[in-house]
Design an enzyme around this catalytic site. Structure first.
Site, mmCIF file in Angstrom:
data_model
loop_
_atom_site.group_PDB
_atom_site.id
_atom_site.type_symbol
_atom_site.label_atom_id
_atom_site.label_comp_id
_atom_site.label_asym_id
_atom_site.label_seq_id
_atom_site.Cartn_x
_atom_site.Cartn_y
_atom_site.Cartn_z
ATOM 1 N N HIS A 15 -36.039 18.375 -20.115
ATOM 2 C CA HIS A 15 -36.006 19.079 -21.264
ATOM 3 C C HIS A 15 -37.543 19.309 -21.688
ATOM 4 C CE1 HIS A 15 -34.709 20.676 -25.145
ATOM 5 N NE2 HIS A 15 -35.247 19.728 -25.807
ATOM 6 N N ASP A 70 -31.558 24.272 -24.206
ATOM 7 C CA ASP A 70 -31.986 24.926 -23.108
ATOM 8 C C ASP A 70 -30.489 25.900 -22.399
ATOM 9 O OD1 ASP A 70 -34.350 23.849 -23.055
ATOM 10 O OD2 ASP A 70 -33.739 22.143 -22.053
#
Length: 335
Positions: free
Chosen positions: A179, A150
């Site tokens: 996540h 990310d």
């Protein structure tokens, strides 16, 4: 002498991750573990001229525990990959695999640093924590959910959005929360260098946040049933692994990264709970790495109104995912 283990080493993430990890000079022994093909992947990688000596183990082998014995760090991309139409949460089938691996680690390498890539990370990290607790080996400072892709995506996509794709490595954007989808919170207001051309344009900002949160879907769709984000995840996974190796075994101090962790790992976790207005046990936060793993849990810091709204949504979605992992009960062994 550092022994690293890759679980799921023959998979789409596992193979390139193992290749990149073979190139780290800190690693002197690399054990590859999987249900299939790990021995062949190990033979292939063993031809590369770097310090790490490579061995391969199949889960079905009588001596499979040797893969974990004496391990210093275990990286886990094992599990079923995403397919079109699936969310990361749909991959909770991986919980059983994670529990089995956790038991093997607890038995053979109770002091190892454990880096979890297997999705859904929001749930699988709690699965590992609970398994280690039951085994009496849990050290929250040594358990990391790898949400680093990310962070990589945030820098890459932001640079692209402002018309400077070649400068992606010059941008640093913290990503906290979780996540998966809406739990991913990119802190664009904390970007270095600043990105006012994004912050001052709501349409561009919303599009960038959405792309960071759902970037994995891009790859799943583009691969059209042939896999998910394997290569980018392998690169991000190894980059994070290398940060841990440098801090724990390389003597490098002061490295700050984001990782999905147990907020009880260090006193700073209580401050995080106040910042997010929730008693969540797990959250992706800024951490400082050191010889013990997680040396410090650092504040999220000042965020703007748009990020406060995203934070509220992330916290709301994370709660059930964490509880799903904490309450997971593995199937009883077949008689």
């Amino acid at each position: 002498m550092v022994k690293a283990v890759v679980c799921g080493a023959a998979g789409g993430i596992g193979q390139p991750l193992s290749l990149l990890l073979k190139l780290n000079p800190i690693v002197t022994e690399l054990a590859l573990y999987d249900v299939v093909n790990a021995v062949g992947v190990a033979a292939d990688l063993s031809h590369i001229a770097s310090p790490a000596q490579v061995t391969g183990y199949l889960a079905s082998q009588p001596d499979a525990d040797k893969a974990f014995q004496g391990a210093d760090i275990v990286v886990i991309p094992a599990g079923v990959p995403r397919k079109p139409g699936m969310t990361r949460d749909d991959l909770f089938v991986n919980a059983g695999i994670c529990n089995t691996l956790a038991n093997s680690i607890a038995k053979n390498a109770p002091n190892a640093f454990v880096l979890v890539i297997s999705n859904p990370v929001n749930s699988t990290v709690p699965v590992f924590a609970e398994a280690f607790k039951k085994a009496g080996t849990y050290d929250p400072k040594k358990l990391f959910g790898v949400s680093h892709l990310d962070v990589v995506r945030a820098s890459t996509f932001a640079a692209t959005a402002i018309g400077k794709p070649g400068d992606a490595d010059k941008y640093s954007i913290p990503v906290v929360g979780g996540h998966s989808g809406a739990t991913i919170l990119p802190l664009l207001s904390q970007a270095k260098p600043a990105i006012p051309e994004i912050l001052n344009d709501k349409e561009k900002r919303d599009a960038l946040v959405n792309r960071i949160q759902f970037g994995g879907d891009e790859v799943v769709k583009a691969k059209d049933g042939a896999g998910s984000a394997t290569l980018s995840m392998a690169q991000a996974g190894v980059e994070f692994t290398n940060h841990v190796l440098d801090a724990v075994f390389g003597g490098k101090k002061g490295k700050i990264v984001q990782s999905y962790i147990d907020l009880g790992a260090e006193a700073g976790g209580e401050g995080i709970k106040k910042e997010i207005g929730s008693d969540l046990a797990f959250f992706s936060v800024n951490i400082e790495l050191g010889p013990a793993g997680i040396e410090k849990i650092l504040p999220i810091g000042q965020i703007d109104d748009a990020e406060k709204a995203l934070l509220e949504a992330a916290v709301k979605e994370l709660g059930p995912s964490i509880e799903k992992g904490v309450s997971f009960q593995p199937a009883p062994p077949k008689l």
